[in-house]
Scaffold this motif. Sequence first.
Motif, PDB file in Angstrom:
ATOM      1  N   TYR A   1      39.962  49.498  43.848  1.00  0.00           N
ATOM      2  CA  TYR A   1      40.278  48.532  44.900  1.00  0.00           C
ATOM      3  C   TYR A   1      41.647  48.978  45.407  1.00  0.00           C
ATOM      4  O   TYR A   1      42.635  48.949  44.661  1.00  0.00           O
ATOM      5  CB  TYR A   1      40.311  47.107  44.341  1.00  0.00           C
TER       6      TYR A   1
ATOM      7  N   ARG B   1      43.966  31.571  49.474  1.00  0.00           N
ATOM      8  CA  ARG B   1      44.946  32.482  48.862  1.00  0.00           C
ATOM      9  C   ARG B   1      45.469  31.894  47.538  1.00  0.00           C
ATOM     10  O   ARG B   1      46.669  31.680  47.355  1.00  0.00           O
ATOM     11  CB  ARG B   1      46.136  32.790  49.814  1.00  0.00           C
TER      12      ARG B   1
ATOM     13  N   SER C   1      39.133  33.345  45.161  1.00  0.00           N
ATOM     14  CA  SER C   1      38.574  33.942  46.385  1.00  0.00           C
ATOM     15  C   SER C   1      37.083  34.233  46.310  1.00  0.00           C
ATOM     16  O   SER C   1      36.393  34.150  47.327  1.00  0.00           O
ATOM     17  CB  SER C   1      39.293  35.250  46.711  1.00  0.00           C
ATOM     18  N   LYS C   2      36.589  34.599  45.138  1.00  0.00           N
ATOM     19  CA  LYS C   2      35.221  35.109  45.072  1.00  0.00           C
ATOM     20  C   LYS C   2      34.268  34.079  44.454  1.00  0.00           C
ATOM     21  O   LYS C   2      33.415  33.539  45.129  1.00  0.00           O
ATOM     22  CB  LYS C   2      35.188  36.424  44.285  1.00  0.00           C
TER      23      LYS C   2
ATOM     24  N   ILE D   1      38.799  39.583  38.912  1.00  0.00           N
ATOM     25  CA  ILE D   1      38.494  38.535  39.900  1.00  0.00           C
ATOM     26  C   ILE D   1      36.983  38.301  40.057  1.00  0.00           C
ATOM     27  O   ILE D   1      36.564  37.252  40.528  1.00  0.00           O
ATOM     28  CB  ILE D   1      39.193  38.834  41.245  1.00  0.00           C
ATOM     29  N   TYR D   2      36.160  39.263  39.624  1.00  0.00           N
ATOM     30  CA  TYR D   2      34.695  39.076  39.721  1.00  0.00           C
ATOM     31  C   TYR D   2      34.080  38.690  38.371  1.00  0.00           C
ATOM     32  O   TYR D   2      32.885  38.859  38.162  1.00  0.00           O
ATOM     33  CB  TYR D   2      34.032  40.365  40.244  1.00  0.00           C
TER      34      TYR D   2
ATOM     35  N   ILE E   1      39.754  47.543  36.479  1.00  0.00           N
ATOM     36  CA  ILE E   1      39.122  46.582  37.396  1.00  0.00           C
ATOM     37  C   ILE E   1      37.704  46.331  36.878  1.00  0.00           C
ATOM     38  O   ILE E   1      36.840  47.203  36.940  1.00  0.00           O
ATOM     39  CB  ILE E   1      39.077  47.123  38.843  1.00  0.00           C
TER      40      ILE E   1
ATOM     41  N   GLY F   1      46.996  34.339  46.253  1.00  0.00           N
ATOM     42  CA  GLY F   1      45.941  35.318  45.988  1.00  0.00           C
ATOM     43  C   GLY F   1      46.399  36.299  44.923  1.00  0.00           C
ATOM     44  O   GLY F   1      47.602  36.412  44.622  1.00  0.00           O
ATOM     45  N   VAL F   2      45.410  36.987  44.348  1.00  0.00           N
ATOM     46  CA  VAL F   2      45.730  38.061  43.397  1.00  0.00           C
ATOM     47  C   VAL F   2      46.563  39.123  44.115  1.00  0.00           C
ATOM     48  O   VAL F   2      47.451  39.745  43.536  1.00  0.00           O
ATOM     49  CB  VAL F   2      44.418  38.655  42.825  1.00  0.00           C
ATOM     50  N   SER F   3      46.311  39.298  45.406  1.00  0.00           N
ATOM     51  CA  SER F   3      46.987  40.367  46.162  1.00  0.00           C
ATOM     52  C   SER F   3      48.508  40.280  46.019  1.00  0.00           C
ATOM     53  O   SER F   3      49.177  41.275  45.749  1.00  0.00           O
ATOM     54  CB  SER F   3      46.624  40.272  47.642  1.00  0.00           C
TER      55      SER F   3
ATOM     56  N   ASP G   1      42.310  43.503  36.344  1.00  0.00           N
ATOM     57  CA  ASP G   1      41.914  42.781  37.558  1.00  0.00           C
ATOM     58  C   ASP G   1      40.477  42.299  37.339  1.00  0.00           C
ATOM     59  O   ASP G   1      39.543  43.094  37.352  1.00  0.00           O
ATOM     60  CB  ASP G   1      42.031  43.732  38.752  1.00  0.00           C
TER      61      ASP G   1
ATOM     62  N   TYR H   1      29.197  43.983  45.993  1.00  0.00           N
ATOM     63  CA  TYR H   1      29.173  45.224  46.771  1.00  0.00           C
ATOM     64  C   TYR H   1      28.124  46.198  46.238  1.00  0.00           C
ATOM     65  O   TYR H   1      27.850  46.227  45.038  1.00  0.00           O
ATOM     66  CB  TYR H   1      30.533  45.936  46.688  1.00  0.00           C
TER      67      TYR H   1
HETATM   68  C1  LIG Z   1      39.231  43.832  42.754  1.00  0.00           C
HETATM   69  C2  LIG Z   1      39.974  42.910  43.650  1.00  0.00           C
HETATM   70  N1  LIG Z   1      41.178  42.482  43.288  1.00  0.00           N
HETATM   71  C3  LIG Z   1      41.892  41.657  44.062  1.00  0.00           C
HETATM   72  C4  LIG Z   1      41.408  41.229  45.285  1.00  0.00           C
HETATM   73  C5  LIG Z   1      42.262  40.325  46.136  1.00  0.00           C
HETATM   74  O1  LIG Z   1      42.015  39.021  45.818  1.00  0.00           O
HETATM   75  P1  LIG Z   1      42.773  37.769  46.473  1.00  0.00           P
HETATM   76  O2  LIG Z   1      41.891  37.243  47.550  1.00  0.00           O
HETATM   77  O3  LIG Z   1      42.925  36.805  45.338  1.00  0.00           O
HETATM   78  O4  LIG Z   1      44.067  38.264  46.987  1.00  0.00           O
HETATM   79  C6  LIG Z   1      40.159  41.653  45.709  1.00  0.00           C
HETATM   80  C7  LIG Z   1      39.647  41.254  47.036  1.00  0.00           C
HETATM   81  O5  LIG Z   1      38.655  41.714  47.531  1.00  0.00           O
HETATM   82  C8  LIG Z   1      39.419  42.513  44.873  1.00  0.00           C
HETATM   83  O6  LIG Z   1      38.219  42.953  45.235  1.00  0.00           O
END
Ligand SMILES: Cc1ncc(COP(=O)(O)O)c(C=O)c1O
Length: 403
Positions: free
Chosen positions: A129, A248, A239-240, A209-210, A175, A103-105, A207, A333
């Motif tokens: 975030y 992950r 993830s999205k 991811i969206y 973001i 995951g990005v996390s 970031d 959101y």
């Molecule tokens: C802006 C942002 N970055 C990163 C993440 C985490 O993503 P991942 O599921 O790839 O860990 C999220 C998850 O909600 C997010 O909203």
Amino acid sequence: MKLINKSQKLEDVCYDIRGPVLQSALALESQGESILKLNIGNPAPFGFEAPDSILNYVAEHLHDAEGYSHSMGIIQARSAILSHAMSHGFSNINLDDIFLGNGVSELIVSTTQALLDNGDEILVPSPDYPLWTAAANLAGGKAVHYICDEAADWTPDIDDIKSKVTTKTKAIVVINPNNPTGAVYPLEILQEIAKIAETHQLVVFADEIYDKILYDDAQHIPMGSLIEKTLCISFNGLSKAYRLAGFRAGWAITSGNKALAKSYIEGINMLLSMRLCANVPAQLAIEPALNGKQCIDDLRLPKGRLYEQRELGYSLLTQIEGISCVKPKGGIYLFPKLDPKRYPIKNDEQLIHDFLMQEKILLVQGSAFNLNDNQHFRLVFLPEKDQLTHAINRLAHFLLNRF
Ligand SMILES: Cc1ncc(COP(=O)(O)O)c(C=O)c1O
């Protein structure tokens, strides 16, 4: 008796999206209550299934995923990410610039750990975030929040950013599309941020991811297509847009002036090696995801579920007296504002907690996103229309009774 305490490193680390209010929700669930969870952007439980083509590919190739992979990730996935990034305006990148994470996390935590010394500052949006703030603080750094201006569709306030750059500033987080606000930033704003970062040689953490979940006329411009004179690290994952949060699977791309950052990139690679590799079955999903049909488009365009649910959620919320909302241009959101004259809220966490206890619906307070005005909350618009309508009607009922 000597108590076992958490480390002092965790003193300033906070992740309230899964904080005390969620604990109360879990306690209710353990008593047999059913909770409508509008607190996290987890598409699958709301019926947003991943494309079968991706799942079938992973299932067919599971035997290839039994061993550890290279610490940066499997070549097929990194090649697909490379081609995808190059077709989206990244230049001067190669396979060595792409690394995969759980995951990005995980990559947010590794890249901040590798960069920040104690006391180093990193500019982070407010609202944000909150993993970014938490990860920066965990790394010993200090998250300095810059304003995203609700009156300007939540775009970053460039003067505020400039005023917050100090000799200790090492990086800036962007973001875009934004969680929690749904803002998608125009080119001029991104260019201004790029200019500030290049002038002060800040690492840009983009970031994104969206990036594929866009509405109306919104266009996403990758930060990696704009930065030349400093280092940019762009984050994305499955993830999205591919509804595979449980896998992950995330990645990061280093671009821009990498020569400046040789030591830092070595540091990141060392941390990636220490965790051996990202989950390999999930890495398998990346190539078919990026090269397959982008069926997120069927969801985000008019008549698609995400589009229609955004319309409905926005319309119902803004019909409630004293609630306004900047309509999201991206993401999943809504981040509405409660007029403080109509709703004089002293503690937004308490409000969201009380709403949970009364209505069994879980939202997240604005302060969990490092916006401390007690006037905002975030709602995930992933549920089907009837559930969304129910949740927002109950919220209206709760607010009107309470204030
Ligand atoms: C802006 C942002 N970055 C990163 C993440 C985490 O993503 P991942 O599921 O790839 O860990 C999220 C998850 O909600 C997010 O909203």
